[in-house]
Design an enzyme around this catalytic site. Structure first.
Site, PDB file in Angstrom:
ATOM      1  N   ASP A  29       1.059  -1.295   0.055  1.00 28.65           N
ATOM      2  CA  ASP A  29       0.010  -0.053   0.170  1.00 28.65           C
ATOM      3  C   ASP A  29       0.896   1.009   0.094  1.00 28.65           C
ATOM      4  OD1 ASP A  29      -2.910   0.886   1.990  1.00 28.65           O
ATOM      5  OD2 ASP A  29      -1.619   2.353   0.929  1.00 28.65           O
ATOM      6  N   GLU A  79      30.422   5.218   3.882  1.00 21.15           N
ATOM      7  CA  GLU A  79      30.332   3.964   4.301  1.00 21.15           C
ATOM      8  C   GLU A  79      30.167   3.047   3.068  1.00 21.15           C
ATOM      9  OE1 GLU A  79      26.920   2.223   6.070  1.00 21.15           O
ATOM     10  OE2 GLU A  79      26.143   4.623   6.332  1.00 21.15           O
ATOM     11  N   CYS A 111      26.718   6.043   8.959  1.00 16.79           N
ATOM     12  CA  CYS A 111      26.053   7.635   8.955  1.00 16.79           C
ATOM     13  C   CYS A 111      26.678   8.684   9.484  1.00 16.79           C
ATOM     14  CB  CYS A 111      24.694   7.444   8.988  1.00 16.79           C
ATOM     15  SG  CYS A 111      23.939   6.324   7.909  1.00 16.79           S
ATOM     16  N   HIS A 233      19.456  13.052  11.649  1.00 15.72           N
ATOM     17  CA  HIS A 233      19.989  12.089  10.710  1.00 15.72           C
ATOM     18  C   HIS A 233      18.449  11.458  10.223  1.00 15.72           C
ATOM     19  CE1 HIS A 233      21.184   8.719   8.292  1.00 15.72           C
ATOM     20  NE2 HIS A 233      20.722   7.890   9.290  1.00 15.72           N
ATOM     21  N   LYS A 242       9.897  10.936  14.213  1.00 16.79           N
ATOM     22  CA  LYS A 242       9.594  10.063  15.528  1.00 16.79           C
ATOM     23  C   LYS A 242      10.564  10.618  16.600  1.00 16.79           C
ATOM     24  CE  LYS A 242       8.657   5.493  13.673  1.00 16.79           C
ATOM     25  NZ  LYS A 242       7.472   4.688  14.335  1.00 16.79           N
ATOM     26  N   ASN A 277      17.475   8.284   1.673  1.00 20.02           N
ATOM     27  CA  ASN A 277      18.635   8.019   2.676  1.00 20.02           C
ATOM     28  C   ASN A 277      19.957   8.677   1.918  1.00 20.02           C
ATOM     29  OD1 ASN A 277      20.252   7.848   5.016  1.00 20.02           O
ATOM     30  ND2 ASN A 277      19.627   5.678   5.353  1.00 20.02           N
TER      31      ASN A 277
HETATM   32  P1  HMG Z   1       9.004  -2.527   7.674  1.00 22.52           P
HETATM   33  O1  HMG Z   1       8.977  -3.487   8.502  1.00 22.52           O
HETATM   34  O2  HMG Z   1       8.732  -2.628   6.127  1.00 22.52           O
HETATM   35  O3  HMG Z   1       7.803  -1.455   8.008  1.00 22.52           O
HETATM   36  O4  HMG Z   1      10.334  -1.824   8.156  1.00 22.52           O
HETATM   37  P2  HMG Z   1       6.851  -1.329   9.370  1.00 22.52           P
HETATM   38  O5  HMG Z   1       5.894  -2.403   9.234  1.00 22.52           O
HETATM   39  O6  HMG Z   1       7.699  -1.160  10.607  1.00 22.52           O
HETATM   40  O7  HMG Z   1       5.847  -0.103   8.770  1.00 22.52           O
HETATM   41  C1  HMG Z   1       6.668   1.260   8.727  1.00 22.52           C
HETATM   42  C2  HMG Z   1       5.673   2.331   9.087  1.00 22.52           C
HETATM   43  O8  HMG Z   1       4.673   2.285   8.274  1.00 22.52           O
HETATM   44  C3  HMG Z   1       5.023   2.055  10.501  1.00 22.52           C
HETATM   45  O9  HMG Z   1       4.811   3.333  11.172  1.00 22.52           O
HETATM   46  C4  HMG Z   1       3.618   1.547  10.052  1.00 22.52           C
HETATM   47  O10 HMG Z   1       2.576   1.622  10.928  1.00 22.52           O
HETATM   48  C5  HMG Z   1       3.508   2.227   8.835  1.00 22.52           C
HETATM   49  P3  HMG Z   1       5.005   3.187  12.676  1.00 22.52           P
HETATM   50  O11 HMG Z   1       4.265   2.491  13.522  1.00 22.52           O
HETATM   51  O12 HMG Z   1       6.548   2.983  12.839  1.00 22.52           O
HETATM   52  O13 HMG Z   1       4.829   4.784  13.222  1.00 22.52           O
HETATM   53  N1  HMG Z   1       2.516   1.700   7.631  1.00 22.52           N
HETATM   54  C6  HMG Z   1       1.529   2.470   7.137  1.00 22.52           C
HETATM   55  N2  HMG Z   1       1.294   3.831   7.314  1.00 22.52           N
HETATM   56  C7  HMG Z   1       0.210   4.420   6.405  1.00 22.52           C
HETATM   57  N3  HMG Z   1      -0.578   3.457   5.709  1.00 22.52           N
HETATM   58  C8  HMG Z   1      -0.189   2.063   5.417  1.00 22.52           C
HETATM   59  C9  HMG Z   1       0.855   1.507   6.425  1.00 22.52           C
HETATM   60  N4  HMG Z   1       1.406   0.197   6.501  1.00 22.52           N
HETATM   61  C10 HMG Z   1       2.402   0.389   7.435  1.00 22.52           C
HETATM   62  N5  HMG Z   1      -0.770   1.413   4.656  1.00 22.52           N
HETATM   63  C11 HMG Z   1      12.000  -0.201   8.458  1.00 22.52           C
HETATM   64  C12 HMG Z   1      10.501  -0.276   8.275  1.00 22.52           C
HETATM   65  C13 HMG Z   1      12.381   1.400   8.559  1.00 22.52           C
HETATM   66  C14 HMG Z   1      12.510  -1.031   9.730  1.00 22.52           C
HETATM   67  C15 HMG Z   1      12.861  -0.788   7.116  1.00 22.52           C
HETATM   68  O14 HMG Z   1      12.418  -0.120   6.134  1.00 22.52           O
HETATM   69  C16 HMG Z   1      14.232  -0.741   7.335  1.00 22.52           C
HETATM   70  O15 HMG Z   1      14.652  -1.610   7.920  1.00 22.52           O
HETATM   71  N6  HMG Z   1      14.845   0.165   6.796  1.00 22.52           N
HETATM   72  C17 HMG Z   1      16.383   0.392   6.869  1.00 22.52           C
HETATM   73  C18 HMG Z   1      17.019   0.527   8.564  1.00 22.52           C
HETATM   74  C19 HMG Z   1      16.626   1.954   8.919  1.00 22.52           C
HETATM   75  O16 HMG Z   1      16.381   2.832   8.358  1.00 22.52           O
HETATM   76  N7  HMG Z   1      16.737   2.113  10.220  1.00 22.52           N
HETATM   77  C20 HMG Z   1      16.304   3.210  10.678  1.00 22.52           C
HETATM   78  C21 HMG Z   1      17.379   3.675  12.252  1.00 22.52           C
HETATM   79  S1  HMG Z   1      19.016   3.309  11.824  1.00 22.52           S
HETATM   80  C22 HMG Z   1      19.784   4.369  11.097  1.00 22.52           C
HETATM   81  O17 HMG Z   1      19.247   5.491  10.941  1.00 22.52           O
HETATM   82  C23 HMG Z   1      21.173   4.102  10.438  1.00 22.52           C
HETATM   83  C24 HMG Z   1      20.963   3.949   8.872  1.00 22.52           C
HETATM   84  O18 HMG Z   1      20.884   5.163   8.127  1.00 22.52           O
HETATM   85  C25 HMG Z   1      22.610   3.429   8.524  1.00 22.52           C
HETATM   86  C26 HMG Z   1      23.851   4.008   8.976  1.00 22.52           C
HETATM   87  O19 HMG Z   1      23.972   4.470   9.957  1.00 22.52           O
HETATM   88  O20 HMG Z   1      24.884   3.654   8.110  1.00 22.52           O
HETATM   89  C27 HMG Z   1      19.982   3.133   8.432  1.00 22.52           C
END
Ligand code: HMG
Length: 390
Positions: A29, A79, A111, A233, A242, A277
């Site tokens: 979605d 990185e 990052c 970040h 958040k 990102n």
């Molecule tokens: P996921 O499991 O696909 O998503 O992973 P989800 O099920 O947690 O859903 C995400 C959000 O969408 C949730 O909102 C859902 O409710 C909402 P929340 O509850 O969190 O507020 N949602 C909807 N909203 C509206 N309509 C809908 C709908 N369906 C769901 N229909 C995840 C999400 C971010 C974990 C994934 O994308 C991921 O693994 N990303 C990579 C890791 C990441 O970005 N981590 C962030 C912190 S770490 C960081 O920042 C370091 C980094 O930049 C790397 C570095 O340092 O080098 C990543």
């Protein structure tokens, strides 16, 4: 003595993918990408673009504002390094014709490394006030196709000059740091994409925010309300929202009002929503976005910044915006860069994604795509070959 960012510019690849197209193709979605993650578009790198071409493009813009002969150090934060031994900065040094007296080194800690580079530059400028240090953050945020991280990809580079008498902002020298060995996101040398523990990475991001903020506010004496705006970040814009809601609640014991949340951080997220990102460049693209998309005059205001790198380190610090910052920012340049990108189809995006320089052996020419001023045109005897375009 004031030390800080004298000039700051960014560059991103000339192609983008609509979040909606990705959602449809992955049978998700689109509300999840738009509302759940806060993403509209992500920048996509063609095969002849890499962290070096993006860095050189951003660096070239910065050099329009400073005497190149005074640049005595290039700190390259990434990185997405392309070589185990040689710093990506060495290629940039050549492409930008930096002086032979300019030191070059690459830094890594997910990052976070651009913030580490800025800290190091600050100390070096403090020791030698004549010094002008170029800091470049350049990354290709890449996840596996069809993985949860896929909509949070993107790419881009930020270049800046750290010097005395900065025109954009002064760095305040009081920062809070939280470091802890953790496996939330990592990429072993033999992999082109990271392993990610998504939920855990969000938990750690917020934990490091709370801890680094506490230390920062204690040693700086700055209270939450003394910060006019905040930049975080931003692996995806909803993460920054958040984070701000989390910090607000910890400091005020109640939830933040939606309109205040918007006022305090939405300007910083405008570019990231359509770039995605950019790992270590992300926080600084947010900072540029804030400077270029805030109508009121920010001169003299304190801005709070939170840098996070998985693995993990969080640092909270602040900056004060300088009176003349509007004369050296480039909203038009960046708007044009973003609005003239070409949209890619899912199949084009997947073809670009599947191109990996690890597959290139011996001699190989890369077709010409839409680029900025620099491109990677091929490989010869395992050496990367770059050219500057007219
Ligand atoms: P996921 O499991 O696909 O998503 O992973 P989800 O099920 O947690 O859903 C995400 C959000 O969408 C949730 O909102 C859902 O409710 C909402 P929340 O509850 O969190 O507020 N949602 C909807 N909203 C509206 N309509 C809908 C709908 N369906 C769901 N229909 C995840 C999400 C971010 C974990 C994934 O994308 C991921 O693994 N990303 C990579 C890791 C990441 O970005 N981590 C962030 C912190 S770490 C960081 O920042 C370091 C980094 O930049 C790397 C570095 O340092 O080098 C990543």
């Amino acid at each position: 003595m004031k030390i800080g960012i004298d000039v700051i510019k960014f560059y991103t690849a000339r192609y983008y993918l609509e979040a909606n197209d990705l959602a449809q193709s992955r049978d998700v979605d689109s509300g999840k990408y738009f509302k759940g993650l806060g993403i509209k578009k992500i920048s996509v790198m063609p095969p002849d673009e890499d962290i070096i071409t993006m860095a050189a493009n951003a660096g070239k813009e910065v050099l329009r504002y400073v005497d190149i002969n005074k640049v005595d150090m290039l700190l390259f934060a990434t990185e997405s390094g392309v070589d185990q031994s040689k710093s990506s900065g060495m290629w940039v040094h050549k492409l930008l014709n930096l002086p032979e007296t300019c030191r070059v080194v690459e830094l890594k800690q997910a990052c976070y490394s651009a913030t580490a580079a800025i800290r190091m530059a600050f100390a070096m400028v403090y020791q030698n006030p004549e010094s002008k240090i170029m800091v470049i953050a350049s990354d290709n945020a890449r996840y596996e196709l069809n993985s949860p991280g896929e909509p949070t990809q993107g790419c881009g580079a930020v270049a800046m000059i750290i010097s005395t008498n900065p025109r954009v902002l002064s760095l305040q020298n009081k920062a809070g740091v939280y470091a802890k060995d953790a496996m939330d996101f990592w990429r072993p040398n033999y992999r082109t994409e990271p392993f990610v523990n998504g939920g855990y990475s969000i938990e750690l991001y917020l934990k490091a925010l709370s801890e680094s903020w506490k230390q920062y506010s204690l040693i700086s004496g700055n209270l939450f309300d003394q910060h006019y705006k905040f930049c975080y970040h931003s692996p995806f814009p909803k993460m920054a929202e958040k984070a701000h809601a989390h910090l607000f609640k910890e400091n005020n014991n109640h939830e933040i009002d939606k309109s205040l949340l918007k006022t305090e951080i939405s300007g910083s997220l405008k570019y990231g929503r359509i770039i995605g990102n950019t790992y270590t460049a992300s926080l600084y693209i947010c900072l540029i976005s804030l400077l270029e998309n805030t109508k009121e005059n920010l001169a003299g205001k304190i801005i709070g910044l939170y840098s996070y790198g998985s693995g993990c380190i969080g640092e909270f610090f602040s900056v004060v915006i300088e009176a003349g910052y509007k004369e050296v920012i480039s909203a038009e340049l960046h708007d044009k860069l973003l609005n003239t990108r070409q949209r890619v189809s899912i199949s084009q995006y997947e073809a670009y994604h599947n191109f990996s320089d690890k597959m290139v052996e011996g001699n190989h020419n890369i077709p010409h795509y839409e680029d900025g001023q620099f491109r990677l045109f091929g490989f010869k005897d395992h050496m990367r070959l770059y050219e500057e375009l007219e």
